[in-house]
Write a protein that holds these residues in place. Structure first.
Motif, PDB file in Angstrom:
ATOM      1  N   ASP A 109      32.083  39.002  43.867  1.00  0.00           N
ATOM      2  CA  ASP A 109      33.008  39.375  42.792  1.00  0.00           C
ATOM      3  C   ASP A 109      34.197  38.415  42.706  1.00  0.00           C
ATOM      4  OD1 ASP A 109      33.987  40.366  45.220  1.00  0.00           O
ATOM      5  OD2 ASP A 109      34.847  42.174  44.317  1.00  0.00           O
ATOM      6  N   ALA A 110      34.693  37.975  43.865  1.00  0.00           N
ATOM      7  CA  ALA A 110      35.838  37.058  43.836  1.00  0.00           C
ATOM      8  C   ALA A 110      35.411  35.718  43.225  1.00  0.00           C
ATOM      9  CB  ALA A 110      36.393  36.850  45.243  1.00  0.00           C
ATOM     10  N   LEU A 114      30.283  43.363  49.588  1.00  0.00           N
ATOM     11  CA  LEU A 114      31.167  42.943  48.510  1.00  0.00           C
ATOM     12  C   LEU A 114      32.124  41.884  49.059  1.00  0.00           C
ATOM     13  CD1 LEU A 114      31.847  43.644  45.534  1.00  0.00           C
ATOM     14  CD2 LEU A 114      33.600  45.191  46.427  1.00  0.00           C
ATOM     15  N   TYR A 145      43.038  34.945  44.634  1.00  0.00           N
ATOM     16  CA  TYR A 145      43.145  35.439  43.257  1.00  0.00           C
ATOM     17  C   TYR A 145      44.170  34.627  42.478  1.00  0.00           C
ATOM     18  CZ  TYR A 145      40.477  39.167  45.353  1.00  0.00           C
ATOM     19  OH  TYR A 145      39.506  39.850  46.033  1.00  0.00           O
ATOM     20  N   SER A 152      34.942  40.687  48.049  1.00  0.00           N
ATOM     21  CA  SER A 152      36.369  41.026  48.079  1.00  0.00           C
ATOM     22  C   SER A 152      36.688  42.102  49.112  1.00  0.00           C
ATOM     23  CB  SER A 152      36.841  41.492  46.703  1.00  0.00           C
ATOM     24  OG  SER A 152      36.283  42.759  46.404  1.00  0.00           O
ATOM     25  N   GLY A 153      35.674  42.641  49.757  1.00  0.00           N
ATOM     26  CA  GLY A 153      35.922  43.629  50.802  1.00  0.00           C
ATOM     27  C   GLY A 153      36.115  42.990  52.168  1.00  0.00           C
ATOM     28  N   ILE A 154      36.094  41.660  52.225  1.00  0.00           N
ATOM     29  CA  ILE A 154      36.167  40.969  53.514  1.00  0.00           C
ATOM     30  C   ILE A 154      37.231  39.877  53.489  1.00  0.00           C
ATOM     31  CG2 ILE A 154      34.824  39.732  55.273  1.00  0.00           C
ATOM     32  CD1 ILE A 154      32.341  41.051  54.261  1.00  0.00           C
ATOM     33  N   PRO A 155      38.493  40.265  53.695  1.00  0.00           N
ATOM     34  CA  PRO A 155      39.576  39.259  53.632  1.00  0.00           C
ATOM     35  C   PRO A 155      39.378  38.112  54.611  1.00  0.00           C
ATOM     36  CG  PRO A 155      40.432  41.450  54.265  1.00  0.00           C
ATOM     37  CD  PRO A 155      39.004  41.630  53.898  1.00  0.00           C
ATOM     38  N   GLU A 156      38.658  38.372  55.710  1.00  0.00           N
ATOM     39  CA  GLU A 156      38.434  37.315  56.704  1.00  0.00           C
ATOM     40  C   GLU A 156      37.709  36.098  56.107  1.00  0.00           C
ATOM     41  OE1 GLU A 156      38.012  40.532  57.224  1.00  0.00           O
ATOM     42  OE2 GLU A 156      39.313  41.011  58.935  1.00  0.00           O
ATOM     43  N   PHE A 177      38.248  34.852  53.268  1.00  0.00           N
ATOM     44  CA  PHE A 177      39.236  34.050  52.548  1.00  0.00           C
ATOM     45  C   PHE A 177      40.100  33.273  53.530  1.00  0.00           C
ATOM     46  CE2 PHE A 177      37.880  37.590  50.015  1.00  0.00           C
ATOM     47  CZ  PHE A 177      37.613  37.015  48.793  1.00  0.00           C
ATOM     48  N   GLU A 186      43.362  36.321  51.044  1.00  0.00           N
ATOM     49  CA  GLU A 186      42.604  36.879  49.923  1.00  0.00           C
ATOM     50  C   GLU A 186      43.472  36.897  48.659  1.00  0.00           C
ATOM     51  OE1 GLU A 186      40.704  40.720  50.501  1.00  0.00           O
ATOM     52  OE2 GLU A 186      40.252  40.852  48.362  1.00  0.00           O
ATOM     53  N   THR A 215      29.229  46.400  53.718  1.00  0.00           N
ATOM     54  CA  THR A 215      30.434  45.579  53.752  1.00  0.00           C
ATOM     55  C   THR A 215      31.118  45.689  55.117  1.00  0.00           C
ATOM     56  OG1 THR A 215      30.679  45.885  51.371  1.00  0.00           O
ATOM     57  CG2 THR A 215      32.600  45.078  52.564  1.00  0.00           C
ATOM     58  N   TYR A 261      34.709  53.754  54.149  1.00  0.00           N
ATOM     59  CA  TYR A 261      35.377  52.486  54.397  1.00  0.00           C
ATOM     60  C   TYR A 261      36.729  52.703  55.055  1.00  0.00           C
ATOM     61  CZ  TYR A 261      36.170  47.559  53.592  1.00  0.00           C
ATOM     62  OH  TYR A 261      36.371  46.224  53.759  1.00  0.00           O
TER      63      TYR A 261
END
Lengths: 344, 344
Positions: free
Chosen positions: A42-43, A81, B94, A83-87, A89, B90, A309, B339
């Protein structure tokens, strides 16, 4: 341990027959022998849809429906997903330091897309750098194999370059070479026969199409414009209906006979189209039925995505931690007990 | 609620007197009236130290020592490590979609640094895009105020542009304008008097210098090359010792008299230097003592940094979540209970 394969899609629309023959069928086989991760990017979809993220959110549900409907199995395939994994980024940001602006601008896929989109120097930084984010998605899971279309293989090359440069710079064997797996079927043409099937081209047969949609779309297919009367000889080459039959018709002997008959004259387009409609409906009907079943419980679908996720996140966090260790960065979770205790 | 101020440093060396007058003294005041966040920007430091991260890790401890030694108080100031907060990265991703390549290349700070470093097109993507990461660092904490050197104000302008563009694109009031707070003291010259004091210039007086280091450094300072005999008239302007006394000598009347005497002739450089050494040692001695106290317990320091990072992380995660809501991205933690339960 099974080798790992990473694959996925940008959630920008429903999946269609092109995806089915080009990747989904592959994934059905891959999930039997590999640890399969499927990223819903998604990102990445935002990098050229920044103004309109709503379409992305809606399509996450749709794409999960498509996945489950074709038979991808949450017990064998991890859906997650991006965007569910900030790591992911954070890992990207360390890769950013290892790639030059010139190298990004040289990426053939980016060049081609830039040309199509006519961005010029107003290209968003996110679009220019998305191959770096993609490299992080792949390397975070230490994927052995990534199925790609032919036009996407430069992305794997770039990811491998980043992995190698990381290993060389920080003297670590952390990242291994990724093998691109080029799809065994070429591009499926659209029903207009002109370009490849694409969700935004108005030429796609979707996995969620009804029998009626399907019949109408097949009826619209180009055949041979010179084949005016049934008795006229017809051309098989460049005939979209035959292109589809070549791919989907399991009865090769009968198909050969039909081609002969068509060339000779006396075979109606409508007969061919009926045949193709029936064959495609045989493929799509069970998908459509499962899709309708799954669509009744949105929460269940979201739970599958959440579970996946979470699982993917723990892997990505582990790789990030290893990368930071290799780089010699401070890992707070290793320095005191507080951090670990509260974050976990 | 108190307004928020964000400030910080790249951990690439010990802090010196230039930092003390240019920013640390400011922070001591700011922590009384603001929510103060101090970022140790290790990931940013990597953007031009990618090959040598070890120096960064070592300096995190040193910089924490400097902070506490000057009197920054963990009860009033939140210290955090940039690489401890993946959510910042993250959020940056964006923002990447909202900034064009051309805009990044136009950033005056980047332009100047590019020129100094002679990167050309081989500029790493991480270096070119660091203003975007910096914008995320600032906007994640919804900072009202960011103290900057004059040369850094374009960074705040860029962060504000990103905040505005985000608000406009996603029709949200999420990010407010950041006010740059330009330091009330200009640049402190180095002991060579030639350029500003810099850790890599070999012209710095460090907050960890011993009395002996200090005396030696003051003795090296340029005075007036024409002031050969004590009885000769001397120049005050451009005289590094007087430049320092102007900044650090609290006794303005006596300083005026000393300047007169020096201009007239009869005042020895050595007298002036003794005076300056004593004044600087009065400032540095208590810092040095507290530094030595704190350095005995590395674990305690790391705990302070961990606590701060955890606190900062929860704020950044909250802002990220708000940003995703504004963008219309799917928030898995809101879609199911799984989650939330497992990540928290």
């Amino acid at each position: 341990m099974k080798p790992t394969v990473l694959t996925g899609d940008r959630p920008t629309g429903n999946l269609h027959l092109g995806h089915f023959v080009g990747s989904l069928k592959n994934r059905l086989k891959l999930q039997e022998d590999f640890n399969q991760y499927v990223i819903i990017a998604d990102a990445q979809a935002l990098t050229d849809n920044a103004e309109d993220p709503k379409v992305i959110e809606e399509n996450i549900f749709e794409i999960m429906l498509d996945y489950l409907a074709v038979g991808l199995d949450p017990e064998k395939t991890v859906f997650f997903l991006q965007s569910g994994i900030p790591e992911l980024f954070e890992l990207s940001s360390y890769f950013m330091n290892l790639v030059s602006l010139a190298r990004l601008e040289r990426n053939p896929t980016i060049k081609e897309e830039l040309y199509q989109k006519d961005f010029g120097r107003s290209i968003p930084a996110g679009f220019l750098t998305y191959p770096i984010y993609q490299a992080a998605d792949i390397l975070a899971f230490k994927a052995d194999l990534v199925p790609v279309g032919e036009d996407q293989s430069p992305m794997i090359e770039q990811a491998n370059e980043i992995g190698r440069k990381f290993n060389r710079t920080y003297r670590t064997p952390l990242f291994k070479e990724i093998l691109p797996l080029i799809g065994y079927v070429g591009r499926l043409p659209g029903i207009d026969g002109k370009t490849k099937m694409g969700k935004s081209m108005g030429n796609a047969i979707f996995l969620c199409d009804t029998s009626d949609d399907l019949r109408k779309k097949v009826n619209k297919m180009y055949t041979d414009p010179g084949h005016i009367h049934i008795a006229d000889p017809g051309r098989v080459e460049g005939n979209v209906v035959f292109q589809f039959l070549d791919i989907f018709d399991g009865n090769r002997d009968e198909l050969l006979k039909l081609k002969e008959e068509y060339r000779h004259g006396g075979l109606a387009d409508s007969k061919l189209k009926e045949r193709l409609t029936a064959i495609l409906d045989d493929i799509i009907c069970p998908i459509r039925n499962r899709r309708s079943e799954y669509s009744k419980d949105r929460t269940h679908l979201m739970e599958i995505l959440c579970q996946g996720t979470l699982k993917a996140r723990s892997i990505a966090a582990q790789t990030l931690s290893e990368a930071k260790l290799a780089m010699g960065l401070l890992d707070l979770s290793k320095s005191t007990n507080i951090y670990e205790a509260q974050v976990q």
